[in-house]
Write a protein that holds these residues in place. Structure first.
Motif, short mmCIF file in Angstrom:
data_model
loop_
_atom_site.label_atom_id
_atom_site.label_comp_id
_atom_site.label_asym_id
_atom_site.label_seq_id
_atom_site.Cartn_x
_atom_site.Cartn_y
_atom_site.Cartn_z
N TYR A 269 78.66 48.33 1.44
CA TYR A 269 77.26 48.14 1.79
C TYR A 269 76.79 49.23 2.77
CZ TYR A 269 73.03 45.78 3.52
OH TYR A 269 71.74 45.48 3.87
N LEU A 270 77.61 49.52 3.77
CA LEU A 270 77.25 50.56 4.73
C LEU A 270 77.07 51.90 4.02
CD1 LEU A 270 78.06 48.42 6.86
CD2 LEU A 270 79.28 50.21 8.08
N ARG A 271 78.03 52.25 3.21
CA ARG A 271 78.02 53.57 2.58
C ARG A 271 76.91 53.70 1.54
NH1 ARG A 271 84.31 55.46 2.26
NH2 ARG A 271 85.09 54.19 3.95
N GLN A 272 76.64 52.63 0.80
CA GLN A 272 75.63 52.75 -0.24
C GLN A 272 74.25 53.03 0.36
OE1 GLN A 272 75.92 48.85 -2.11
NE2 GLN A 272 73.85 48.32 -1.50
N ASN A 273 73.96 52.43 1.51
CA ASN A 273 72.66 52.67 2.13
C ASN A 273 72.56 54.08 2.71
OD1 ASN A 273 71.08 50.07 1.90
ND2 ASN A 273 72.98 49.29 2.77
N ALA A 274 73.68 54.59 3.24
CA ALA A 274 73.69 55.98 3.71
C ALA A 274 73.51 56.93 2.53
CB ALA A 274 74.98 56.28 4.45
N LEU A 275 74.16 56.64 1.40
CA LEU A 275 74.01 57.49 0.21
C LEU A 275 72.59 57.45 -0.33
CD1 LEU A 275 77.33 56.77 -1.74
CD2 LEU A 275 76.60 58.95 -0.78
N ILE A 276 71.99 56.27 -0.33
CA ILE A 276 70.60 56.15 -0.79
C ILE A 276 69.68 56.98 0.10
CG2 ILE A 276 68.67 54.53 -0.99
CD1 ILE A 276 70.71 52.45 -2.00
N ALA A 277 69.90 56.93 1.41
CA ALA A 277 69.09 57.74 2.32
C ALA A 277 69.26 59.22 2.05
CB ALA A 277 69.46 57.42 3.77
N LEU A 278 70.51 59.64 1.82
CA LEU A 278 70.79 61.05 1.54
C LEU A 278 70.14 61.50 0.24
CD1 LEU A 278 72.34 63.61 2.33
CD2 LEU A 278 74.30 62.71 1.10
N LEU A 279 70.27 60.69 -0.81
CA LEU A 279 69.66 61.03 -2.10
C LEU A 279 68.15 61.14 -1.98
CD1 LEU A 279 71.81 58.73 -4.43
CD2 LEU A 279 71.70 61.22 -4.54
N ALA A 280 67.54 60.20 -1.27
CA ALA A 280 66.09 60.24 -1.11
C ALA A 280 65.64 61.48 -0.34
CB ALA A 280 65.60 58.97 -0.41
N GLN A 281 66.39 61.82 0.71
CA GLN A 281 66.03 62.99 1.52
C GLN A 281 66.11 64.28 0.70
OE1 GLN A 281 64.85 61.47 5.02
NE2 GLN A 281 65.69 63.49 5.29
N MET A 282 67.02 64.36 -0.26
CA MET A 282 67.17 65.58 -1.05
C MET A 282 66.25 65.61 -2.27
SD MET A 282 70.90 64.85 -2.78
CE MET A 282 70.80 65.89 -4.24
N GLY A 283 65.41 64.58 -2.41
CA GLY A 283 64.42 64.60 -3.49
C GLY A 283 64.86 63.91 -4.75
#
Length: 511
Positions: A269-283
């Motif tokens: 759960y922790l990692r998936q939300n960090a990955l979602i944030a990263l994906l969104a930031q990169m467009g």
């Protein structure tokens, strides 16, 4: 280089007339403009060059007249060798005579040992000069063969040297266009990443996130893209999606304190939300039903356990160094995920460090973050610190076993189910039973405020020794659903009766 530039031209042609976003529209212009370089490489190189330039054979015929002339002499010399071999075989009457070549002797004439006396007797010995005798062969040369060898070797070496010189000239021509070629490489990379992400978003049902300058962080039905893909490839069950709400109000922090047993999915759960944030930031689109993500300045992660013994750092020391970096650098736009702070030291030391860390993240850094812990005492901070909320990963106990539901719900876990997880891992039955008895005694002592020494003195130290096998569990009474299922006779039921039976079972579950 030739193939890459040719492919870039083909991609540009395929995109002609297509409306693209500004970034890709600009990149499209960098895919073309290499006509002169491409013409040079097309003319100079064969269709399928060899792997290594040192072997030669990569320059196309007709590109360099001097090279063509050297190759002609080299290749015709080989034809002359074949003709010479036929003449010598006829002259000596030795049909098995061969002209061969190696790196030591160069070209030589070889016959079997049975013909040695004939070759070394007049008049043949006047033409054929003995060079070497082996166990089964005799080798000779002639003046004519030596002269021809010199011409052939010179032609072959000359051709190879010409090719190396031409190779250097082609490299120079490419380097002259290096800035433009680099722009094309960058453009291809942008198309590659964009198209790959678009294909992934479509295939995996990702959504387009809302990204703005706020401090919002609201994800609905988020998923871990790697774990989900692994489950699909393994034919496992569907990934359980979960929401995440870390929207900060004003200048306050927004931290979710996550409790629950091991193996329940906290780290995922922790990692998936960090990955979602990263994906969104990169467009990119993101693996969720919907997502509203404000600007994230940095993502900090303190997950897992590792040491650096070569530099004198224990596991706990590495954990503290990483935590210090977060506390000293994170700002109110950062996203922080922390997993098990303080676990590498004594219980009260670890709890104290985790407690102080959470307070600092809340009051000083004011981050948006997820803080996973087994220190249930920390859950009390949710009622004292504005912006700190409790969440837990749900589990269900059935017949003495733990079933992981992988659902994140509001609230706090009442325990960590460590003994049950140890049982799943395969610890011996006596160890599990002993652990249960120690846990019960410790928890009872904690409630009674007994001293640690008194707790230890009261533990039945050898009670587990008499039990070498786990005791069988008493059979559980059948549930109403099980009783009803046992009564059903599917082969004798009409469709309407079967449907009614399903409704009845559903009703029993509700009870």
């Amino acid at each position: 280089m030739r193939n890459a530039l040719t492919q870039a031209e083909a991609i540009a042609a395929a995109l002609a007339g297509t409306e693209l976003p500004p970034l890709l529209d600009e990149a499209r212009g960098a895919l073309t403009g290499h006509d002169e370089l491409l013409a040079l490489l097309d003319a100079a190189l064969v269709a399928e060059p060899p792997l290594l330039a040192r072997d030669g054979g990569f320059i196309a015929e007709g590109y360099d007249a001097q090279l063509d002339e050297a190759r002609k002499l080299r290749d015709e010399g080989r034809g002359v060798i074949a003709g010479m071999q036929a003449d010598y075989a006829e002259q000596t009457g030795v049909g098995s005579l061969k002209i061969k070549h190696n790196n030591v002797l160069g070209y030589f004439i070889e016959t079997t040992a049975t013909h040695a006396a004939k070759m070394q007797s007049p008049p043949l010995n006047e033409t054929f000069i003995h060079r070497q005798t082996t166990a089964n062969q005799v080798r000779f040369t002639t003046v004519e063969l030596t002269e021809l060898e010199t011409r052939i070797l010179n032609a072959g070496n000359e051709a190879l040297e010409i090719e190396k010189r031409l190779y250097d000239s082609l490299k120079g021509a490419i380097l002259e266009q290096a800035p433009r070629v680099s722009e094309t490489g960058q453009a291809l990379a942008e198309f590659d990443v964009t198209i790959a992400l678009a294909d992934l978003a479509q295939a995996q049902d990702w959504c387009r996130p809302t990204v703005d300058d706020s401090r919002a962080f609201a994800i609905e039905a988020g998923r871990h893209p790697v774990v989900e893909r692994a489950l699909q490839q393994q034919g496992g069950g569907a990934f359980i999606a979960n929401d995440c709400a870390l929207t900060a109000q004003g200048d306050h922090a927004a931290v979710t304190l996550l409790t629950g047993p091991n193996m329940a999915g906290k780290s995922t759960y922790l990692r998936q939300n960090a990955l979602i944030a990263l994906l969104a930031q990169m467009g990119s689109y993101v693996p969720a039903r919907s997502a509203h993500l404000g600007l994230v300045s940095q993502i900090f992660s303190r997950v897992g356990a590792s040491d650096d013994l070569a530099r004198g750092r224990s596991t706990f020391m590495v954990e503290m160094v990483e935590t210090a970096a977060i506390l000293n650098q994170a700002d109110d736009r950062a996203l922080v995920i922390l997993d098990e702070i303080g676990r590498g030291t004594a219980t009260y030391d670890g709890l104290s460090i985790a407690w102080a860390t959470l307070e600092h993240l809340h009051g000083v850094n004011r981050v948006r973050g997820l803080f996973a812990t087994h220190y249930h005492e920390l859950t009390a901070l949710a009622g004292k610190l504005e912006g700190v909320d409790n969440a837990t990963v749900a589990v269900k106990e059935w017949d003495g076993e733990v079933i992981f539901l992988h659902e994140v719900r509001p609230g706090a876990a009442d325990r960590s189910y460590g003994v049950q997880v140890a049982q799943l891992a395969g610890l011996p039955g006596p160890v599990i039973e002993r652990a249960r008895s120690v846990l019960d005694a410790l928890e009872a002592g904690e409630r009674d405020r007994s001293s640690p020494k008194a707790l230890i003195d009261d533990l039945p130290l050898f009670s587990a020794a008499a039990t070498t096998e786990p005791q069988p569990k008493a059979p559980a009474e059948p549930s109403g659903v099980e009783t009803r299922l046992a009564e059903l006779l599917p082969d004798e039921m009409t469709p309407r009766e079967a449907l009614q039976a399903i409704y009845d079972l559903k009703g029993l579950l509700g009870d």
